[in-house]
Design a protein around this motif. Structure first.
Motif, PDB file in Angstrom:
ATOM      1  N   THR A   1       0.834  -1.196   0.000  1.00 34.06           N
ATOM      2  CA  THR A   1       0.000   0.000   0.000  1.00 34.06           C
ATOM      3  C   THR A   1       0.871   1.249   0.000  1.00 34.06           C
ATOM      4  O   THR A   1       1.904   1.312   0.654  1.00 34.06           O
ATOM      5  N   THR A   2       0.380   2.257  -0.703  1.00 31.88           N
ATOM      6  CA  THR A   2       1.073   3.545  -0.718  1.00 31.88           C
ATOM      7  C   THR A   2       0.318   4.589   0.085  1.00 31.88           C
ATOM      8  O   THR A   2       0.812   5.694   0.259  1.00 31.88           O
ATOM      9  N   ASP A   3      -0.868   4.224   0.578  1.00 30.45           N
ATOM     10  CA  ASP A   3      -1.684   5.159   1.355  1.00 30.45           C
ATOM     11  C   ASP A   3      -1.082   5.308   2.759  1.00 30.45           C
ATOM     12  O   ASP A   3      -1.181   4.412   3.593  1.00 30.45           O
ATOM     13  N   LEU A   4      -0.432   6.432   3.001  1.00 32.03           N
ATOM     14  CA  LEU A   4       0.273   6.676   4.258  1.00 32.03           C
ATOM     15  C   LEU A   4      -0.681   6.720   5.458  1.00 32.03           C
ATOM     16  O   LEU A   4      -0.353   6.206   6.530  1.00 32.03           O
TER      17      LEU A   4
END
Length: 187
Positions: A105-108
Motif C-alpha cells: 500500500t502507498t496510502d500513508l
C-alpha cells in the motif's frame, strides 16, 4: 552371773542384727537393681536408635524436598513467560500483517492507522498482564523510581527538582517496580 548377763546381752544383740538371713529373703537385692539398670539402658539405647532413625529419615525427606523444590523452580522460571509470550503471538501476527500491508500500500494514512492499532493492541496485552507505565514528567524526582541522566536549568521556577523529560519510561509489573525511569531533572 555378770558373765552370763553379758552373754545374754550379746545374744540378744545378735538376734536383732540377724546376721544369718532367711532363705526366703533374697540377699542379692543389689543384683536385681543392676538388672533393672541394664533394662533401662537397653530401653534408652532402643529409644536413641529410634530417634536417630527418625532424624535420618527427616534429613533425607528434607533433602528430597529441596531437590524437588529446586527442580520445580527451574521449571517455573523456564515457563514463566509462556503465558505472556502466548498472548504476544497475536500482536506478532498483527505486526506481520502490517508489514505486508506496508509493502503493498502507498496510502500513508492507512499505514499509520494500522501501525497505531498494532501499538494499541501491544499496550493493552501488556496491561492485561499487569504492566503499567510510570508517570514521571512534572513529578518530584525520586531516587527510588527515577534514574537521573542529566540536569538542565528548569524552564520555569516551579520545575526545580522535578522531572522535566523522560528518556526512557519506567514500568511497574503488578505494582512492583521492574524498570527505573531514565529522566532529565530541572535544577
Amino acid at each position: 552371773m555378770e558373765e552370763k548377763d553379758t552373754t545374754q546381752e550379746e545374744s540378744k544383740l545378735m538376734d536383732d542384727i540377724d546376721i544369718n538371713s532367711d532363705d526366703s529373703i533374697p540377699g542379692t537385692s543389689h543384683l536385681s537393681e543392676t538388672m533393672t539398670d541394664e533394662n533401662e539402658v537397653t530401653k534408652i539405647k532402643a529409644e536413641l536408635q529410634e530417634q536417630k532413625d527418625k532424624y535420618l529419615r527427616l534429613v533425607a525427606e528434607f533433602d528430597n524436598f529441596k531437590r524437588r523444590n529446586a527442580k520445580e523452580r527451574i521449571e517455573l522460571i523456564q515457563t514463566a513467560g509462556k503465558e505472556v509470550i502466548t498472548s504476544m503471538l497475536d500482536v506478532l501476527d498483527d505486526c506481520d500483517r502490517a508489514e505486508k500491508q506496508m509493502q503493498t500500500t502507498t496510502d500513508l494514512a492507512q499505514i499509520k492507522e494500522g501501525v497505531q492499532l498494532v501499538f494499541n493492541k501491544l499496550r493493552n496485552t501488556l496491561q492485561s498482564k499487569g504492566l503499567k507505565a510510570m508517570e514521571s514528567i512534572n513529578t518530584e524526582f525520586d531516587v527510588e523510581k527515577h534514574e537521573a541522566i542529566t540536569e538542565i536549568p528548569a524552564p520555569t521556577p516551579d520545575l526545580k527538582g522535578k522531572v522535566v523529560d523522560e528518556v526512557t519510561k519506567g514500568y511497574y509489573l503488578n505494582d512492583k517496580l521492574i524498570r527505573f525511569a531514565k529522566v532529565i531533572v530541572g535544577k
